[in-house]
Design an enzyme around this catalytic site. Structure first.
Site, short mmCIF file in Angstrom:
data_model
loop_
_atom_site.label_atom_id
_atom_site.label_comp_id
_atom_site.label_asym_id
_atom_site.label_seq_id
_atom_site.Cartn_x
_atom_site.Cartn_y
_atom_site.Cartn_z
N GLU A 193 -10.39 -1.17 -5.64
CA GLU A 193 -11.63 -0.46 -5.16
C GLU A 193 -10.23 0.54 -4.67
OE1 GLU A 193 -12.59 -0.31 -0.16
OE2 GLU A 193 -10.69 -1.70 -0.85
N ARG B 73 0.61 -1.05 0.04
CA ARG B 73 -0.31 0.36 0.02
C ARG B 73 0.38 1.29 0.11
NH1 ARG B 73 -4.07 -1.26 4.43
NH2 ARG B 73 -4.73 -3.76 4.38
#
Length: 483
Positions: free
Chosen positions: A171, A100
């Protein structure tokens, strides 16, 4: 070049793409034309857009967990268990924290350490490090559609690898995967990064492959007023549509009051249609996702199932297209696969039982819907004014001015002047509206609702109410009453 809300020129996209694919060696595995061909072979029952469309038409609420571990085979085993034992309709791949933050070397060390220890030493699946072939192995081993769930400000390489790997849903967004997750990443940077992601999805669309995109609805958790999360979701949806995205699932996180939550899901779709039509994006498929309780959970599993079931009830009565399911281990850390499956089965039982039931348009529901709509329109219309018609510039200026303001966000690019608190019935209201562009009627509505709670509790509405509300569900109540 000033960032604008304009569909990227293909030459410009390809110029940036050369740099993106060099961010980690597995980027060299991506061949767009070959990836498109691979995607076209994925059957309809494993494609997010087809499964969502059918569920919406039939009035069903689909269930989806969160899950991800470090190693390929173990990740497949986990998802198979949630598919077969948990009866999940849709499957995730939750990405690890190092990925991330684009820390791929750290993710690689986590993979190696996981192999040595015989268990996952990462809190998710490092898809970039594993590469395209590994992602395809995951996709081919399962019988449900797969979505990438993460929390990444710069998800460009992650999108390239996972879409080439056969995932049919991605997403996130330039606001929702920045402001709640990062401290020092500017809005300009993430809007740029996510224009790339959306242009990539748009390219797949142009080549005949429809990928679903899902902005992250809950933002910072359970005390986010619906109008804030709605404004962000709709704005991110509009930005994606400009880059060619045709399939969007807009999300909302459970606040806890049934009437307000039902009103929120209903208005989210209604407002999205309104603004998409206004901007000329009339050919987009829009669906909704309801996120079960994103705040503190009771440690007791039986009580945790109560919280999970309440979220399932709300999702079903609101007619959300899908619901993201929590586990009875939320207060304890990473759940076992058995606990994850148990949360899924409890949710499926409830949504199936309530499939044919709905909430009537009572006066309370209509008041909530009207107030949410007024607030969202006030925010989005002011964003448009600030950008002089350009959404990207409007969003940048709106954060600077506090016209968009997300409560409890870590980002230094978020003004942080608004404060939410619950009213006497547990609905989330504004204790402080900061610089939000609300008129006197809206402000007076929230003041009156919080004053009513204050009278019942014998105290003035204050920051203490906010603190009490944050911890209340973990202590067994929705509203944080004084002892």
């Amino acid at each position: 070049m000033e960032l604008r809300n304009r569909k990227w020129d293909l030459d410009y996209f390809n110029q940036i793409r050369e740099e993106v694919l060099k961010m980690w060696p597995t980027g060299a595995e991506v061949d767009l034309e070959e990836a498109v061909a691979y995607q076209k072979e994925i059957p309809a029952h494993k494609r997010f857009k087809d499964v969502l469309a059918r569920a919406k038409k039939e009035g069903r609420t689909l269930i989806q967990p969160r899950a991800g571990v470090a190693l390929i085979n173990e990740h497949i085993d986990l998802l198979k268990y949630l598919q077969d034992e948990g009866e999940a309709d849709l499957l995730p791949t939750t990405i690890d924290s190092y990925t991330r933050q684009n820390q791929y070397e750290e993710a690689q060390r986590g993979i190696e350490e996981s192999r040595k220890m015989g268990r996952s030493m990462l809190n998710g699946f490092p898809a970039v490090n594993h590469g395209v072939a590994a992602c395809r192995k995951v996709v081919e081993s399962l019988d449900r559609p797969l979505q990438v769930r993460h929390g990444t400000p710069d998800a460009r390489l992650l999108a390239e690898i996972t879409l080439a790997g056969g995932f049919t849903d991605f997403e996130g967004g330039g606001i929702s995967y920045n402001i709640p997750y990062a401290k020092d990443v500017s809005i300009e940077k993430t809007l740029f990064y996510w224009q790339y992601v959306d242009r990539l999805v748009g390219l797949y669309q142009e080549k005949g492959v429809e990928i679903n995109r899902e902005p992250f609805g809950p933002l910072t958790g359970t005390l986010v007023p619906p109008s804030i999360s709605h404004a962000v979701a709709i704005l991110e949806g509009l930005l994606a549509a400009e880059q060619g995205v045709k399939n969007l699932t807009l999300g909302y996180g459970q606040c806890g009051n049934l009437i307000q939550d039902v009103a929120a899901i209903q208005t989210l779709e209604e407002l999205a249609i309104e603004y998409f039509n206004k901007f000329g994006y009339t050919d987009c498929q829009l669906t909704t996702v309801f996120h079960q309780w994103m705040g503190g959970f009771p440690q007791d599993e039986a009580k945790a199932f109560g919280v999970i079931s309440w979220g399932a009830v709300t999702a079903a009565l609101a007619k959300a297209t899908k619901v993201i399911v929590k586990t009875p281990h939320e207060a304890l850390g990473i759940p076992t696969k058995e606990a994850n499956a148990a949360g899924l089965k409890a949710t499926k039982q409830v949504v199936n039982m309530l499939r044919d039931q709905s909430i009537e348009d009572t006066e309370k529901l209509l008041i909530e819907k009207e107030m949410i709509k007024k607030e969202v329109r006030a925010i989005i219309d002011r964003v448009l004014d600030l950008g002089e018609g350009d959404l990207v510039q409007g969003i940048i200026k709106a954060f600077q001015a506090g016209v968009i303001d997300v409560p409890f966000a870590p980002s230094r690019y978020n003004l942080g002047k608004i404060l939410p608190a619950r009213d006497n019935n547990g609905a989330v209201r504004f204790l402080e509206t900061g610089n939000l562009p609300f008129d006197a009627e809206i402000k007076e509505f929230h003041e009156a609702k919080l004053a009513e709670r204050g009278q019942v509790e014998g105290r003035e509405p204050s920051f203490q109410m906010v603190i009490d509300d944050i911890y209340s569900v973990g202590k067994g109540m929705l509203v944080g009453r004084p002892r």
